[in-house]
Each structure stands twice: as C-alpha cells, then as structure tokens.
Scaffold this motif. Structure first.
Motif, mmCIF file in Angstrom:
data_model
loop_
_atom_site.group_PDB
_atom_site.id
_atom_site.type_symbol
_atom_site.label_atom_id
_atom_site.label_comp_id
_atom_site.label_asym_id
_atom_site.label_seq_id
_atom_site.Cartn_x
_atom_site.Cartn_y
_atom_site.Cartn_z
ATOM 1 N N ALA A 130 0.832 -1.209 0.000
ATOM 2 C CA ALA A 130 0.000 0.000 0.000
ATOM 3 C C ALA A 130 0.861 1.251 0.000
ATOM 4 C CB ALA A 130 -0.911 -0.013 1.227
ATOM 5 N N THR A 131 2.112 1.130 0.443
ATOM 6 C CA THR A 131 2.999 2.290 0.513
ATOM 7 C C THR A 131 4.083 2.164 -0.549
ATOM 8 O OG1 THR A 131 2.564 2.498 2.872
ATOM 9 C CG2 THR A 131 4.532 3.595 2.044
ATOM 10 N N ARG A 132 4.137 3.131 -1.463
ATOM 11 C CA ARG A 132 5.096 3.077 -2.578
ATOM 12 C C ARG A 132 5.611 4.477 -2.915
ATOM 13 N NH1 ARG A 132 3.211 0.625 -7.991
ATOM 14 N NH2 ARG A 132 5.327 1.278 -8.445
ATOM 15 N N TYR A 215 10.195 0.959 4.684
ATOM 16 C CA TYR A 215 10.035 -0.229 5.505
ATOM 17 C C TYR A 215 8.661 -0.263 6.160
ATOM 18 C CZ TYR A 215 15.061 -0.291 4.906
ATOM 19 O OH TYR A 215 16.305 -0.299 4.353
ATOM 20 N N GLY A 216 8.247 -1.463 6.485
ATOM 21 C CA GLY A 216 6.970 -1.649 7.161
ATOM 22 C C GLY A 216 7.130 -2.679 8.263
ATOM 23 N N LEU A 217 6.220 -2.636 9.203
ATOM 24 C CA LEU A 217 6.303 -3.540 10.349
ATOM 25 C C LEU A 217 5.018 -4.364 10.439
ATOM 26 C CD1 LEU A 217 8.602 -3.692 12.424
ATOM 27 C CD2 LEU A 217 7.314 -2.144 13.869
ATOM 28 N N ALA A 218 5.163 -5.685 10.554
ATOM 29 C CA ALA A 218 3.997 -6.551 10.769
ATOM 30 C C ALA A 218 4.046 -6.992 12.221
ATOM 31 C CB ALA A 218 4.063 -7.758 9.841
ATOM 32 N N VAL A 219 2.991 -6.683 12.968
ATOM 33 C CA VAL A 219 3.020 -6.917 14.415
ATOM 34 C C VAL A 219 1.887 -7.852 14.832
ATOM 35 C CG1 VAL A 219 2.871 -5.805 16.690
ATOM 36 C CG2 VAL A 219 4.007 -4.629 14.805
ATOM 37 N N ASP A 220 2.259 -8.861 15.617
ATOM 38 C CA ASP A 220 1.256 -9.741 16.239
ATOM 39 C C ASP A 220 1.296 -9.426 17.729
ATOM 40 O OD1 ASP A 220 -0.336 -11.769 17.164
ATOM 41 O OD2 ASP A 220 1.130 -13.365 16.829
ATOM 42 N N CYS A 231 9.914 -5.426 7.497
ATOM 43 C CA CYS A 231 9.997 -5.836 6.086
ATOM 44 C C CYS A 231 10.385 -4.663 5.204
ATOM 45 C CB CYS A 231 8.641 -6.342 5.603
ATOM 46 S SG CYS A 231 8.023 -7.708 6.561
ATOM 47 N N ASP A 232 11.125 -4.972 4.139
ATOM 48 C CA ASP A 232 11.431 -4.000 3.097
ATOM 49 C C ASP A 232 10.203 -3.944 2.180
ATOM 50 O OD1 ASP A 232 12.213 -2.957 0.562
ATOM 51 O OD2 ASP A 232 14.307 -3.240 1.140
ATOM 52 N N LEU A 233 9.616 -2.770 2.021
ATOM 53 C CA LEU A 233 8.362 -2.682 1.261
ATOM 54 C C LEU A 233 8.562 -2.754 -0.251
ATOM 55 C CD1 LEU A 233 6.332 -0.033 3.296
ATOM 56 C CD2 LEU A 233 6.085 -2.511 3.319
ATOM 57 N N SER A 234 9.829 -2.753 -0.724
ATOM 58 C CA SER A 234 10.014 -2.933 -2.169
ATOM 59 C C SER A 234 10.312 -4.376 -2.513
ATOM 60 C CB SER A 234 11.153 -2.088 -2.719
ATOM 61 O OG SER A 234 11.343 -0.967 -1.974
ATOM 62 N N THR A 235 11.054 -5.057 -1.645
ATOM 63 C CA THR A 235 11.439 -6.430 -1.981
ATOM 64 C C THR A 235 10.635 -7.463 -1.195
ATOM 65 O OG1 THR A 235 13.084 -6.489 -0.226
ATOM 66 C CG2 THR A 235 13.825 -5.720 -2.388
ATOM 67 N N GLY A 236 10.038 -7.065 -0.090
ATOM 68 C CA GLY A 236 9.307 -8.001 0.750
ATOM 69 C C GLY A 236 10.199 -8.727 1.742
ATOM 70 N N LYS A 237 11.496 -8.476 1.648
ATOM 71 C CA LYS A 237 12.442 -9.182 2.514
ATOM 72 C C LYS A 237 12.208 -8.838 3.992
ATOM 73 C CE LYS A 237 17.263 -9.597 2.827
ATOM 74 N NZ LYS A 237 18.370 -8.739 2.880
ATOM 75 N N VAL A 238 12.313 -9.868 4.842
ATOM 76 C CA VAL A 238 12.236 -9.610 6.284
ATOM 77 C C VAL A 238 13.643 -9.261 6.760
ATOM 78 C CG1 VAL A 238 11.715 -10.583 8.554
ATOM 79 C CG2 VAL A 238 10.318 -11.219 6.581
ATOM 80 N N LEU A 239 13.816 -8.039 7.245
ATOM 81 C CA LEU A 239 15.150 -7.597 7.677
ATOM 82 C C LEU A 239 15.456 -8.027 9.097
ATOM 83 C CD1 LEU A 239 14.487 -5.471 5.334
ATOM 84 C CD2 LEU A 239 16.197 -4.109 6.461
ATOM 85 N N ILE A 298 10.331 3.768 8.650
ATOM 86 C CA ILE A 298 9.185 2.842 8.759
ATOM 87 C C ILE A 298 7.920 3.666 8.515
ATOM 88 C CG2 ILE A 298 7.921 1.222 10.231
ATOM 89 C CD1 ILE A 298 10.520 0.684 11.713
ATOM 90 N N TYR A 299 7.259 3.391 7.402
ATOM 91 C CA TYR A 299 6.119 4.195 6.977
ATOM 92 C C TYR A 299 4.783 3.520 7.232
ATOM 93 C CZ TYR A 299 9.179 7.533 4.671
ATOM 94 O OH TYR A 299 10.111 8.498 4.426
ATOM 95 N N GLU A 300 4.820 2.239 7.561
ATOM 96 C CA GLU A 300 3.545 1.563 7.731
ATOM 97 C C GLU A 300 3.666 0.432 8.739
ATOM 98 O OE1 GLU A 300 1.832 0.027 4.124
ATOM 99 O OE2 GLU A 300 -0.183 0.137 4.960
ATOM 100 N N MET A 301 2.566 0.190 9.433
ATOM 101 C CA MET A 301 2.509 -0.945 10.351
ATOM 102 C C MET A 301 1.189 -1.669 10.124
ATOM 103 S SD MET A 301 2.269 -0.896 14.508
ATOM 104 C CE MET A 301 3.956 -0.545 14.866
#
Ligand code: FES
Length: 678
Positions: A130-132, A215-220, A231-239, A298-301
């Motif tokens: 969603a963020t580009r 970058y984005g953050l996925a939080v549980d 995560c890197d929002l361009s490659t999807g890689k988990v940093l 980090i632009y999105e969570m």
C-alpha cells in the motif's frame, strides 16, 4: 500482414504487435505486463530493466535479429556509467521495439514480484504494498494562472500516474514548497493507498528522484508476547524479527483479568493502553537498531490482535467484551495515523492498518491466521489451532469455515509453570523420559546436543539450564504420561509407585525432578502437580474449543491439523496428541505453521489485495461462542483426562501405548484448580 513487430514477454508469455519505435515499457503496459517504473519512463529510476533475447526461439516461433531493439541511447549510457547496468540489460523505457523480439522481465523489475518462501511454513507473497514511491515532474507556478503548489502536485500525480484523490496533512504542506524548489519541480512522493475508495495519503516528499528505502512492520500483539517482523516494502524481505513480553501482564495474566482491571480501576484501561503503545515504540526502536535502519524510514505498520488487545491498543474501553453479548466497538478493518495512536517512534506520518476482527472473542489475529492458512480454500477438513494465552481455533474447508477462541491461559507460553520460562537460550525445549529407568534426557535452546551427549555441559556452560519453555512443558507432561509417571487423571505417582527417586514429595503431592543444578547455584527444574494441573486446564480448553467447532460442523473427526502460534512450530505433534490437546488424526496429518498470525500480518503489509480478500473472508467465517455454550463445559471436563475421558485416540494408539497406571489412593489431589479462565 502487419508491418508491426511481434513482442513476446517472458515469463508471462504475453505477446502483442507494436509499431516500430514503441518503447518497451509502453508495450509492456498496454499488454498488462508487470514491469516496474518509479520515474514514469524518464530514465532515472532503472526499475524498468529488461533482458532482450536474440536468435532462434522455436518455442515462440520467432527469430530475433540483432537490430530488434533501438540502439543503446544516451540515457542508458549515462545510467550505465554512473550506476552500472547488468550485462545484457536495457532500460525498458528507453529501448524501442524495431523488430520481432523476446523480452524477459527479471524478478527485480516486476512490481508484483513474489517473495519466495524460505521454509515450508511460509507462503509466497506477491508484492503489492500500500505504501510506494512515485516520481513526478510538477508544473512550475505561473502568476497569471493562480494555483497552489499542492494542487499542481496532485495534477502531476493524476496525469503521470493516474492517481486521483490525494491528501496530505499539514506537515507535508509545510515542507512542500521547499522540496519542490530544491528538486527543481521534480519530486519523489511516498504515497500510502488507503482502503477501497479512500484517498492516497502523501507520507513524505523528497526533492528530485530519491531512492528512499521504505520499511513496514507486521506486528502480532498477543496477550503475553508481542512479535514483529520488519519488512522492506520494495522487496518483501524480512530484515529483522523481534519480540518482547506484553507489559500489560502486570495488570493481569489473561484477557479477562485485564478487562476486570479496567472495570475495577478507573483509568485502568488508559494505563494499559499507554503501556502497550510504549512497548511497541520500544520494539520499533530495537528492531530498527537490529536491522541498521532509521525508525523514521518505517512508513507503515500492520497489526493483529485478539479483541481485548484490539480495544486496549486503540484506546477503547474493553468492558463490553467482558460480558455477553461481547460486542466489539468495531469489527471492521481500520487505517489510522500512527501518531494518533502515540506510535511516535516510526515516521511522523506513518499509517497503521488494523485487520478486521471476526467477532467479539475472535479477533484480527484469527483473521490473520485465516489469511495465512486459507482454510476457506482447503479441499479437506482442516483444524487450525493458534496456540497462545488465548487460542484461536478455525475449522473448515472450501464450503464453510467456523472459528472460536478458547481461554487456554498462559501455561503453554511457560507462564504459571513452576520452572516455566520464555523460549530463550537455556530453556528446556525437548525432553524424553525412559519408560524403564524413568531417567530424563533433554535439549535446551541454544544447543543441538542432548543432555546425555558428550560436550553438552560445555555447550550449555554460558546459557546454563534455566527452566522449561512452552513446547518443553508439553513434552515433559506427555513424556511423564508415556513413562507411567503420571496417570490418566493427571496425578503424579510417588517414588514407591513409580520406582524412581525423581518422583519427590512436594507438599501433599509429588513432583518430578528433571534437572538439579543447585550444586552450581542453578535452579532445580521440576514438574509439579500444580504444573500438570495448569497444563490440563490449558489443553482441556483448547480441545473443548476444537470439539465445539466439530459439533457445530456436525463431524467427529478432521482430516488434518495445523498447529500455529509463536511457538506452534515447536510443538511436537505426538506429544500434543498424547496430552489430548488436539483431536486424533494420523500423526503425519499434523503440521506446523509457525506464527501464522504474524505471517498473516506480513501478507497484509506486502499485498493490498490480501486486505480486500480478508475483509471479505471474515464475513463468511461463522463464529462459535465458547463462553455461553454449555457443551463447552462438558467437553472441557472430559478433556481434563490425559488424553481424554470419553474420546478415543485410535491413531495415537497405533504409535504410542499409554501405561495403564492409577495413582489415586483415595485422597484429593485430582480436582483442585479446575477453574474456568478466559
Ligand atoms: Fe524509470 Fe525506466 S522507468 S528508468
């Protein structure tokens, strides 16, 4: 016969005829080929790289002549000199079609590139964040045609990227004029696309073409632990992946005690909200440091949680969730400003996407599990159990999916266990007990060696042997049952009954000694009768929840079981079944999905379409309420026995014979603690 040239794109196989002189990027766009571009074809971003193929292509029925693409031009030359283009690559926006050609789009040049899974428990994710970033060239102001800089920026986004409805808050408007002039009317905008018809929001602006990492953050956010993937929002890689304990534990270990805390203490909910938001800010800082990035990037969570955590995180009083009919303030997905949630450690304009909840007791975490595991696409009947302080349980297949949550308590996470601890180096995670000698051997986190193997003492010298984690306690209790140290009712036998001095008196009951490090100043690690009771309560709640869903589905067995949860990947299927945590299925039909809720959050972070998908799916998932269902209590009581007082486990019996022992000498010891907890 047309004069146009045939253009074939691989790997998509899309093909079409184009007039000589058509740029490859334009041909790709008109065929709907996934070829990236941030600069809009201006030869700046290099995202549009392609690899032309020359020679015979019998499969495609074409021969590609050397002059099938236009000559290498000045823009490509300049790019190659400054940044370097890989051998054989061209810029798709510069190279023009001059003859029949086969063009390969390498994975890096695809917008919707796949994030390939690294392990069997991971899903491939198609990138569609969603963020580009978008690069635009904005018209300069003209005294005679009065328009604002922002209005001209919006027009540029519409003309050059077909993006309508753009909003920006005051912080962006404040820097807009400086950035536009510094970039000489060229600007890179970081845009977040809201849900459905919501406007795009400008999150940041940079002068000229800027390759800013996003970058984005996925939080549980669980009741006991908080887990995050950066995560890197361009490659999807988990940093980086990181976790910490939920600081709300000090207000109550399980959800209902936190709801009571809010009810009993005016302002208690505010206190809990503050604590959890502070923890997430700390997590943002620590995970950024670990990955070596700036938290401002980090632009999105995307965040998932159970309904009580959902309310407490959003600052909504959870009191209604403590009483029937368990109404949520809202079950819809939400897109919010991070700073409105006091999440100030990330970029100032960062956005937060909250997955939808399924119902009052079945939260966004269960929705995330459904997104990750897709029971609604399964041909066979699958039971998915997300093990945590509150277990999320899903049952179904492509025709119907049911869900419930069950109050297991924190025992499976090593809490409320006498020697319990978090899964960290030094914690016992695997254990076996010899059925003849009753001697244990075990492994601790941080070493691959078993305790009876040479080198174990040296290998664990730095971590020590400090306690038992969740998966370790499950194995310990199951092994005790298999070795005849515990009977079907859950009673631990004494030394005379079991023939081992490791069965030690402990008040009016017995406990089993796994490891004694007291001579070296370490702990004595035992499993007490209280521990067995805590595990019985947890596993009974889990099984009763699953059974209730099976009743509602009208079935008495399932085809397969998926164990998920922060430590779900570490639970041994055999031991889970010996305990009767899960229904009887062939052992090879039990699999682990790792942290499925976290994976679901990551999918929603990287793929916008997945958000639409889960928002639609939650409406089709039917929720079963365990709290008011009388059958739950019946299943719960039956499930207190190990593995179960009434249900048979024929598949388990094929691989394990449980000793027929009974240690009930007429005393009590069996009934205490059968308290229902949520
Ligand atoms: Fe940006 Fe080609 S599209 S360099």
């Amino acid at each position: 016969m047309s004069e146009d040239a045939l253009v074939i794109f691989t790997p998509s196989g899309k093909r079409g005829r184009f007039a000589h002189g058509t740029p490859v990027l334009q041909a790709a766009r008109s065929l709907g080929v996934d070829l990236d571009s941030v600069c809009g074809g201006r030869g700046i971003c290099s995202k549009c790289q392609i690899t032309p193929g020359y020679g015979e292509f019998p499969k495609h029925g074409v021969t590609v002549e050397p002059g099938a693409l236009s000559e290498w031009n000045a823009v490509e030359d300049r790019y190659n000199r400054i940044r370097g283009l890989k051998e054989g690559r061209r810029l798709g926006c510069q190279a023009k079609v001059m003859g029949d050609i086969v063009i390969d789009v390498p994975p890096e040049s695809q917008v919707h590139k796949q994030v390939i899974r690294k392990s069997a428990t991971e899903r491939d994710i198609a990138m569609d964040p969603a963020t580009r970033s978008f690069y635009v060239e904005v018209e300069e102001p003209d005294m005679h045609i009065p328009t604002g800089d922002f209005e001209r920026l919006k027009r540029a986004l519409q003309d050059q990227w077909k993006i309508k409805d753009v909003t920006a808050d005051l912080t962006i408007l404040r820097k807009l004029q400086t950035v536009l002039r510094k970039g000489e009317w060229k600007v890179t905008a970081i845009l977040n696309q809201g849900n459905h018809d919501e406007a795009h929001r400008i999150l940041d602006l940079f002068p000229g073409y800027a390759e800013e990492p996003l970058y984005g953050l996925a939080v549980d956010l669980g009741s006991t632990t908080i887990a995050a993937h950066l995560c890197d929002l361009s490659t999807g890689k988990v940093l980086a992946s990181s976790g910490l304990m939920n600081p709300q534990i000090r207000f109550g270990e399980d959800l209902m005690s936190r709801v009571s805390y809010a009810m009993m203490n005016p302002g208690g909910d505010v206190e809990m909200t503050r604590a959890v938001r502070e923890a997430i800010n700390n997590l943002v800082l620590s995970i950024s440091e670990e990955a070596g990035i700036s938290p401002g990037q980090i632009y999105e969570m995307v965040i998932v949680f159970n309904p009580v955590m959902h309310h407490l995180f959003l600052g909504i009083d959870p009191v209604e969730l403590g009483q029937a009919p368990f109404a949520l303030a809202t079950s819809d997905s939400l897109t919010l400003d991070a700073r409105a949630l006091d999440l100030t450690a990330m970029n100032h304009n960062a956005r937060v996407y909250v997955l939808p909840c399924i119902a009052g007791h079945v939260g966004a975490d269960a929705a995330a599990v459904a997104l990750s595991e897709e029971p609604n696409k399964s041909k066979d009947m699958v039971l998915i159990v997300d093990v945590g302080t509150n277990a999320e349980i899903l049952l179904g297949n492509e025709s119907r999916v049911l869900a419930c949550s069950s109050p297991t308590g924190p025992a499976f996470e090593g809490a409320q266990i006498s020697s319990g601890q978090r899964a960290a180096p030094g914690a016992i995670e695997r254990i076996t007990i010899d059925p003849i000698t009753k001697e244990p051997r075990f492994r601790v986190i941080g070493s691959e060696l078993w305790s009876d193997e040479p080198g174990f003492t040296e290998a664990t010298a730095t971590t020590g042997i400090t306690g038992i984690c969740g998966s370790g306690i499950i194995e310990a209790v199951a092994e005790m049952r298999m070795a005849g140290l515990v009977d079907a009712s859950g009673l631990i036998g004494g030394p005379d009954q079991t023939g081992t001095p490791r069965a030690e008196p402990h008040g009016r009951t017995f406990s089993y000694l796994i490891h004694d490090a007291s001579a070296e100043g370490g702990p004595r690690i035992t499993v007490t009768q209280g521990d067995i009771r805590a595990i019985q309560l947890a596993k009974s709640a889990l099984y009763a929840g699953a059974k209730l869903l099976m009743d509602a589905m009208g079935i008495d067995h399932v085809d397969r079981v998926t164990l998920a949860g922060a430590f779900g990947a570490h639970i041994s299927p055999k031991h889970a079944m010996v305990l009767g945590m899960i229904p009887d299925v062939p052992l090879d039909h039990v699999s682990s999905a790792g942290n499925a809720a976290g994976t679901g959050a990551r999918i929603a972070l990287l793929n916008r379409a997945a958000r639409d998908q889960i928002e639609a799916t939650v409406h089709e998932i039917h929720k079963v309420e365990t709290a008011i269902e009388p059958r739950f209590q019946e299943h719960f009581v039956n499930a207190s026995a190990i593995p179960n007082a009434v249900n048979h486990f024929p598949e388990l019996a094929k691989v394990v014979t449980l000793p027929d022992v009974s240690f009930n000498t007429g005393g009590s010891g069996g009934g205490e603690g059968r308290r229902r907890r949520r």
